[in-house]
Scaffold this active site. Sequence first.
Site, mmCIF file in Angstrom:
data_model
loop_
_atom_site.group_PDB
_atom_site.id
_atom_site.type_symbol
_atom_site.label_atom_id
_atom_site.label_comp_id
_atom_site.label_asym_id
_atom_site.label_seq_id
_atom_site.Cartn_x
_atom_site.Cartn_y
_atom_site.Cartn_z
ATOM 1 N N CYS A 49 44.217 38.763 41.673
ATOM 2 C CA CYS A 49 43.009 38.562 40.952
ATOM 3 C C CYS A 49 42.687 37.115 41.327
ATOM 4 O O CYS A 49 43.073 35.935 41.018
ATOM 5 C CB CYS A 49 43.722 38.503 39.290
ATOM 6 S SG CYS A 49 42.285 37.684 38.168
ATOM 7 N N GLU A 66 36.689 42.826 41.782
ATOM 8 C CA GLU A 66 37.845 43.527 42.444
ATOM 9 C C GLU A 66 37.047 43.939 43.740
ATOM 10 O O GLU A 66 35.861 44.418 43.766
ATOM 11 C CB GLU A 66 38.535 44.360 41.664
ATOM 12 C CG GLU A 66 39.733 44.813 42.330
ATOM 13 C CD GLU A 66 40.809 43.782 43.125
ATOM 14 O OE1 GLU A 66 40.553 43.562 44.441
ATOM 15 O OE2 GLU A 66 41.441 43.401 42.175
#
Length: 234
Positions: free
Chosen positions: A13, A117
């Site tokens: 992340c 992402e």
Amino acid sequence: MLETDGYWRDIRCGRFSLFSGRKQLQEEFKFMNDVPSDYSARYNIAPQSQILSIIQGENGDRRIGYLHWGLIPRWAKDEKIGYKLINARGETVDEKPSFKQPFKQKRCLIPCSGFYEWKRDGNNKVPYFISLKNRQLFGLAGLWEKYVDEKNNAIYSCTILTTKPNKLMSGLHDRMPVILKQQDYSTWLSTESNLAKVKQLLSPYQSDPMMADQVSTIVNNPRNDEAECVKPIN
């Protein structure tokens, strides 16, 4: 700050956005002080940035302010260790030396409008912006720590917790950040909460309220911090 794009893309992340207004921040997190005067919309927040975070003060009130993204353990000999500690795995957070103590006493919330992402497509990595379908603000689970350097300067830093992916995220990556529900914020922040109950919160957020939009590769470069980063290209 590291400049290699590949480094940022490989982090579990490693990039998110926050562009909600001050009123929305207060309504969601119910902190008692004012949002910092220099707060402005951010569309491509990278590790080693100062990020808005909410902690619980000694009197139980929630407080909002900045933390350095990349946790520096209080016992660290070199603050550069923070480059490696931008994330903590939820499954082992109560076991690892860097996170064990903060997990007990220094939990925080990271306000977030959405995160990025990258999905592998052959030799390429395609960026996606993941957010809630209703475009509402949400809170990521984090830990914070106070580190004092050789010159006696205090550095307040944080890390974002990750967990296994939900159905939506499993098509993009094998990890996702821990998203907390508003009704669980108090349990997460309070130092009086049962730790077993707290750890149960470190589970994948449900897929149905979430969406993933393919976005421009301009987000690959953390210097690009503009609304174009979150704009769907399809």
